[in-house]
Motif scaffolding. Structure first.
Motif: not given
Length: 481
Positions: A391, A395-396, A398-399, A403, A471, A474-475, A478
């Motif tokens: 995760r 998350a890294s 994804r940013r 994002n 990613a 998972q997004d 979430t």
């Protein structure tokens, strides 16, 4: 067509028949003084001439009559008293050999009086035929209002004196006025196609089919078409009953107007093995949801199928399809409304085992999807994505990508983040991505190239592609929690 018997019986015209024609009828009367008038001769016509071009050339009348006969003339009227005192012997002999009619028109009778008499009789008969046709059409329309297709066909067959049958796209008789026959004359009329349903009206007759007959047959085909098609009012009522019954079967509350006469059984859309396929449909607003339902109903109606839905809440409903319905077939039924929906397609399940739990599971799976995306029975969840190390890594990523794209989308009103999500979920297939986004393939390619440039990534690299796909998954999970 008029009969020669009628023409020769017109005493006021003083026609003197010499050679009887092989034909019994003719279509028109025309005058001609050209030696070669082939291009002007009408089929099945009577030609009137004083033969001025053949004065002192009586023998050449043989070739003249021959070319008239070959051009379509069925009789020749020779005006006597000007060039010839009576019909020349050569003309009489030629007419007998050719099988065309020959008669004399005395000098005191003008050709225009014959043409006028024929025209008036044709107009009189046309008026009678039109009145008869109108009366027959009204009779068929009255019969059709009783809603009995077989009665309509028998009535039309009686009025026209033919045998009629309606066959479907598989050449099976839907209704017929007689057993299959092979009469001398045959015709058919393609009726309006309703999706996969296609009907044809076949006509068998032992006599030639006239223009009036064809008009009445077309009228009958139109009436039969309306009886075969499902009226809109009936379809809407049937759809509502299906929806009520589906609610009852799944134990869902009625949020609209409860009825005391809900059906206790449901006519599920089953395949031949008894299986159905549930689908959950979610939208962000009621208008998008209603448009999708209208699109579904319209496309199903083209296939001759009914709509089976149950409203879950203001922005979601469940819909049933036959168990053997293919994924692409189901998605195509939503048309352009798909881009404003989240769709979860369930597995084949026997209609007797369908319950609200199946629907709730599909809704839960559809909720985290981005608009315009869908899940099929083959879509798999990956629990290992929830491990802390995975995760954090995702998350890294994804940013750095998703994002960033969302920020750009908000500033420039673009759809780069959604494009990347769909592209990844479609396995990097540009064609499927373009279809899901309802854009041109070149537009999809340009967007992907722009995304790679903005995020400094290479989607052709398998590890990068896989990491971004995880990613995205998972997004979505979430966002649903």
């Amino acid at each position: 067509m008029l009969e020669f018997e009628w023409l020769f019986n017109q005493g006021a015209l003083e026609i003197n028949p010499i050679c009887a024609p092989h034909a019994t009828t003719f279509s028109a009367v025309q005058t001609n003084e050209l030696e070669d008038a082939t291009e002007f001769i009408q089929q099945d016509s009577v030609v009137l001439t004083i033969a001025i071009a053949f004065a002192n050339r009586e023998d050449e009348l043989v070739d003249y009559l021959a070319h008239l006969a070959s051009a379509g003339a069925v009789a020749v009227g020779i005006g006597t008293g000007l060039i010839f005192s009576s019909a020349p012997d050569a003309a009489i002999k030629a007419a007998q050999e050719l099988g065309i009619g020959l008669f004399e028109v005395p000098r005191q009778i003008s050709f225009i009086s014959i043409v006028s008499a024929v025209h008036q009789e044709q107009s009189r008969r046309n008026d009678i035929a039109q009145r008869r046709l109108l009366s027959a059409q009204e009779q068929l329309t009255h019969t059709a209002t009783r809603g009995n297709l077989r009665e309509l066909l028998h009535e039309a067959a009686y009025l026209i004196d033919v045998e009629l049958s309606i066959i479907n796209e598989h050449d099976d008789a839907v209704v017929s006025t007689a057993p299959p026959t092979k009469l001398q004359y045959f015709s058919s009329y393609e009726m309006t196609a309703h999706g996969e349903r296609q009907h044809t009206l076949k006509v068998d007759s032992d006599h030639p089919i006239t223009a009036e007959d064809r008009s009445l047959i077309r009228h009958c085909a139109g009436l039969a078409d309306m009886l075969l098609a499902r009226p809109l009012e009936l379809r809407q009522a049937r759809n509502e009953l299906n929806s009520f019954a589906l609610r009852l079967s799944l134990g869902l509350p009625d949020t609209t107007s409860p009825s005391q006469m809900l059906p206790t059984t449901l006519d599920f859309p089953r395949d031949k093995e008894g299986f159905t396929r549930p689908v959950a449909v979610l939208a962000d607003d009621t208008r998008s949801l209603e448009r999708s339902k209208l699109a579904l109903d319209a496309n199903l109606e083209k296939r001759g199928q009914f709509l089976y839905t149950a409203q879950l809440d203001a922005v979601s409903f469940t819909v049933l399809f036959r168990g053997d319905a293919e994924l692409k077939e189901i998605l195509d039924l939503f048309g352009g409304s798909l881009r404003r929906l989240r769709v979860a397609i369930g597995k084949r399940i026997h209609s007797t085992e369908l319950s609200s739990e199946h629907v709730e599971e599909l809704v839960a799976r559809a909720r985290p999807l981005p608009l315009g995306d869908y899940l099929s029975p083959r879509s798999q969840t990956m629990p290992w994505l929830n491990s802390e190390a995975v995760r954090a890594a995702l998350a890294s990523r994804r940013r750095e990508t998703i994002n960033v794209l969302r920020t750009i989308d908000a500033e420039r009103n673009t759809e780069l983040a959604r494009t990347l999500s769909v592209y990844l979920r479609k396995g990097g297939q540009l064609k499927q991505t373009a279809e899901a986004l309802n854009i041109h393939r070149h537009t999809a390619r340009n967007r992907i190239a722009h995304i790679q440039q903005l995020c400094e990534i290479d989607l052709s690299e398998p590890t990068v592609f896989a990491e971004l796909l995880f990613a995205i998954v998972q997004d979505s999970e979430t966002a649903s929690n």
